[in-house]
Motif scaffolding. Structure first.
Motif, mmCIF file in Angstrom:
data_model
loop_
_atom_site.group_PDB
_atom_site.id
_atom_site.type_symbol
_atom_site.label_atom_id
_atom_site.label_comp_id
_atom_site.label_asym_id
_atom_site.label_seq_id
_atom_site.Cartn_x
_atom_site.Cartn_y
_atom_site.Cartn_z
ATOM 1 N N HIS A 1 0.817 -1.222 0.000
ATOM 2 C CA HIS A 1 0.000 0.000 0.000
ATOM 3 C C HIS A 1 0.847 1.267 0.000
ATOM 4 O O HIS A 1 1.946 1.305 0.536
ATOM 5 C CB HIS A 1 -0.929 0.027 1.222
ATOM 6 C CG HIS A 1 -1.871 -1.123 1.262
ATOM 7 N ND1 HIS A 1 -2.783 -1.390 0.282
ATOM 8 C CD2 HIS A 1 -2.032 -2.101 2.183
ATOM 9 C CE1 HIS A 1 -3.464 -2.471 0.586
ATOM 10 N NE2 HIS A 1 -3.029 -2.934 1.740
ATOM 11 N N GLN A 2 0.235 2.324 -0.567
ATOM 12 C CA GLN A 2 0.822 3.655 -0.496
ATOM 13 C C GLN A 2 -0.322 4.669 -0.519
ATOM 14 O O GLN A 2 -1.414 4.373 -0.984
ATOM 15 C CB GLN A 2 1.795 3.901 -1.639
ATOM 16 C CG GLN A 2 1.180 3.808 -3.019
ATOM 17 C CD GLN A 2 2.241 3.907 -4.100
ATOM 18 O OE1 GLN A 2 3.424 4.016 -3.816
ATOM 19 N NE2 GLN A 2 1.810 3.875 -5.341
ATOM 20 N N ALA A 3 -0.058 5.841 0.001
ATOM 21 C CA ALA A 3 -1.079 6.887 0.067
ATOM 22 C C ALA A 3 -1.670 7.139 -1.322
ATOM 23 O O ALA A 3 -0.947 7.174 -2.318
ATOM 24 C CB ALA A 3 -0.486 8.168 0.640
ATOM 25 N N GLY A 4 -2.978 7.288 -1.366
ATOM 26 C CA GLY A 4 -3.671 7.556 -2.614
ATOM 27 C C GLY A 4 -4.370 6.345 -3.215
ATOM 28 O O GLY A 4 -5.233 6.497 -4.073
ATOM 29 N N GLN A 5 -4.014 5.143 -2.789
ATOM 30 C CA GLN A 5 -4.683 3.957 -3.313
ATOM 31 C C GLN A 5 -6.134 3.939 -2.869
ATOM 32 O O GLN A 5 -6.460 4.335 -1.750
ATOM 33 C CB GLN A 5 -4.022 2.679 -2.801
ATOM 34 C CG GLN A 5 -2.770 2.297 -3.506
ATOM 35 C CD GLN A 5 -2.242 0.973 -2.953
ATOM 36 O OE1 GLN A 5 -2.098 0.822 -1.750
ATOM 37 N NE2 GLN A 5 -1.962 0.043 -3.854
ATOM 38 N N LYS A 6 -7.020 3.452 -3.754
ATOM 39 C CA LYS A 6 -8.446 3.359 -3.442
ATOM 40 C C LYS A 6 -8.942 1.959 -3.788
ATOM 41 O O LYS A 6 -8.499 1.360 -4.764
ATOM 42 C CB LYS A 6 -9.245 4.393 -4.217
ATOM 43 C CG LYS A 6 -8.904 5.811 -3.813
ATOM 44 C CD LYS A 6 -9.743 6.822 -4.550
ATOM 45 C CE LYS A 6 -9.337 8.227 -4.094
ATOM 46 N NZ LYS A 6 -10.153 9.260 -4.714
ATOM 47 N N PHE A 7 -9.864 1.462 -2.959
ATOM 48 C CA PHE A 7 -10.437 0.140 -3.137
ATOM 49 C C PHE A 7 -11.941 0.193 -2.936
ATOM 50 O O PHE A 7 -12.430 0.956 -2.097
ATOM 51 C CB PHE A 7 -9.855 -0.853 -2.111
ATOM 52 C CG PHE A 7 -8.367 -0.915 -2.107
ATOM 53 C CD1 PHE A 7 -7.690 -1.725 -2.990
ATOM 54 C CD2 PHE A 7 -7.632 -0.147 -1.214
ATOM 55 C CE1 PHE A 7 -6.299 -1.785 -2.984
ATOM 56 C CE2 PHE A 7 -6.257 -0.198 -1.193
ATOM 57 C CZ PHE A 7 -5.583 -1.024 -2.083
ATOM 58 N N LYS A 8 -12.669 -0.627 -3.672
ATOM 59 C CA LYS A 8 -14.104 -0.815 -3.450
ATOM 60 C C LYS A 8 -14.254 -2.005 -2.510
ATOM 61 O O LYS A 8 -13.611 -3.045 -2.711
ATOM 62 C CB LYS A 8 -14.838 -1.136 -4.758
ATOM 63 C CG LYS A 8 -15.048 0.036 -5.657
ATOM 64 C CD LYS A 8 -16.047 0.924 -5.047
ATOM 65 C CE LYS A 8 -16.859 1.684 -6.065
ATOM 66 N NZ LYS A 8 -17.720 2.627 -5.400
ATOM 67 N N PHE A 9 -15.059 -1.854 -1.479
ATOM 68 C CA PHE A 9 -15.299 -2.958 -0.554
ATOM 69 C C PHE A 9 -16.699 -3.495 -0.785
ATOM 70 O O PHE A 9 -17.619 -2.697 -0.912
ATOM 71 C CB PHE A 9 -15.155 -2.485 0.898
ATOM 72 C CG PHE A 9 -15.349 -3.592 1.891
ATOM 73 C CD1 PHE A 9 -14.292 -4.400 2.245
ATOM 74 C CD2 PHE A 9 -16.595 -3.854 2.429
ATOM 75 C CE1 PHE A 9 -14.474 -5.431 3.140
ATOM 76 C CE2 PHE A 9 -16.785 -4.891 3.316
ATOM 77 C CZ PHE A 9 -15.716 -5.678 3.673
ATOM 78 N N PRO A 10 -16.931 -4.754 -0.871
ATOM 79 C CA PRO A 10 -16.033 -5.883 -0.689
ATOM 80 C C PRO A 10 -15.409 -6.391 -1.983
ATOM 81 O O PRO A 10 -14.654 -7.354 -1.967
ATOM 82 C CB PRO A 10 -16.944 -6.946 -0.101
ATOM 83 C CG PRO A 10 -18.272 -6.696 -0.734
ATOM 84 C CD PRO A 10 -18.341 -5.199 -0.917
ATOM 85 N N ASP A 11 -15.700 -5.764 -3.113
ATOM 86 C CA ASP A 11 -15.217 -6.247 -4.414
ATOM 87 C C ASP A 11 -13.708 -6.419 -4.457
ATOM 88 O O ASP A 11 -13.205 -7.388 -5.029
ATOM 89 C CB ASP A 11 -15.658 -5.307 -5.539
ATOM 90 C CG ASP A 11 -17.164 -5.148 -5.600
ATOM 91 O OD1 ASP A 11 -17.880 -6.026 -5.076
ATOM 92 O OD2 ASP A 11 -17.633 -4.132 -6.154
ATOM 93 N N GLU A 12 -12.958 -5.483 -3.900
ATOM 94 C CA GLU A 12 -11.493 -5.521 -3.970
ATOM 95 C C GLU A 12 -10.861 -5.856 -2.625
ATOM 96 O O GLU A 12 -9.707 -5.522 -2.370
ATOM 97 C CB GLU A 12 -10.971 -4.185 -4.495
ATOM 98 C CG GLU A 12 -11.442 -3.894 -5.915
ATOM 99 C CD GLU A 12 -10.960 -2.554 -6.428
ATOM 100 O OE1 GLU A 12 -10.407 -2.547 -7.539
ATOM 101 O OE2 GLU A 12 -11.121 -1.537 -5.715
ATOM 102 N N LYS A 13 -11.597 -6.539 -1.792
ATOM 103 C CA LYS A 13 -11.115 -6.910 -0.462
ATOM 104 C C LYS A 13 -9.807 -7.696 -0.532
ATOM 105 O O LYS A 13 -8.926 -7.529 0.290
ATOM 106 C CB LYS A 13 -12.197 -7.730 0.245
ATOM 107 C CG LYS A 13 -11.853 -8.184 1.618
ATOM 108 C CD LYS A 13 -13.018 -8.966 2.207
ATOM 109 C CE LYS A 13 -12.681 -9.504 3.569
ATOM 110 N NZ LYS A 13 -13.804 -10.223 4.156
#
Length: 150
Positions: free
Chosen positions: A73-85
């Protein structure tokens, strides 16, 4: 007879014996079994557990790494939960799990962190945020969980 056979037989035999005694005792005394209590219809939300799930508010969740850097991980990363869990480090995911469960069911954590970079937004009808720090002692990674009502 070995112990297992005895225990299997004794449980079944005892149950049958007690049932027989109960029936014989009522018949000998001339008693009838009491009538079953009248059934009152349950509200739809209690009758079917799926109805409660359907009535529960639905939310979309976004997770953003707002501070820090580590291997995945690094600052700025984005994830959709739970799709990208599966793309989230297990340490970080484990630390977020409790907060996500509370947010999923419409709850919020009471602390606001006023006057800090982690000041939260709590709006039950719109955007609500929560900040979680990774427990890895060698990293400082902070994730922001955003909940939006669908």
């Amino acid at each position: 007879m070995n112990r297992r056979e005895f225990l299997n037989c004794s449980g079944a035999c005892a149950g049958a014996g007690l049932a027989g005694l109960s029936l014989a005792g009522s018949a000998a005394a001339g008693h009838q079994a009491p009538p079953a209590p009248p059934q009152t219809p349950k509200p739809a939300s209690q009758a079917d557990p799926r109805a409660q799930q359907m009535a529960r508010a639905r939310y979309d969740f976004d997770i953003e790494i707002v501070e820090g850097k580590c291997q995945p991980h690094q600052a700025g990363q984005k994830f959709k939960f739970p799709d990208e869990k599966g793309k989230i480090c297990p340490w970080l995911m484990d630390s977020m799990n409790g907060a996500i469960r509370v947010l999923e069911y419409g709850g919020t954590m009471p602390w606001l962190y006023e006057g800090t970079p982690y000041q939260k937004v709590i709006d039950p009808n719109g955007l609500t945020t929560e900040f979680i720090r990774c427990p890895d002692p060698s990293r400082v990674v902070v994730a922001k969980i955003s909940r939006r009502r669908v």
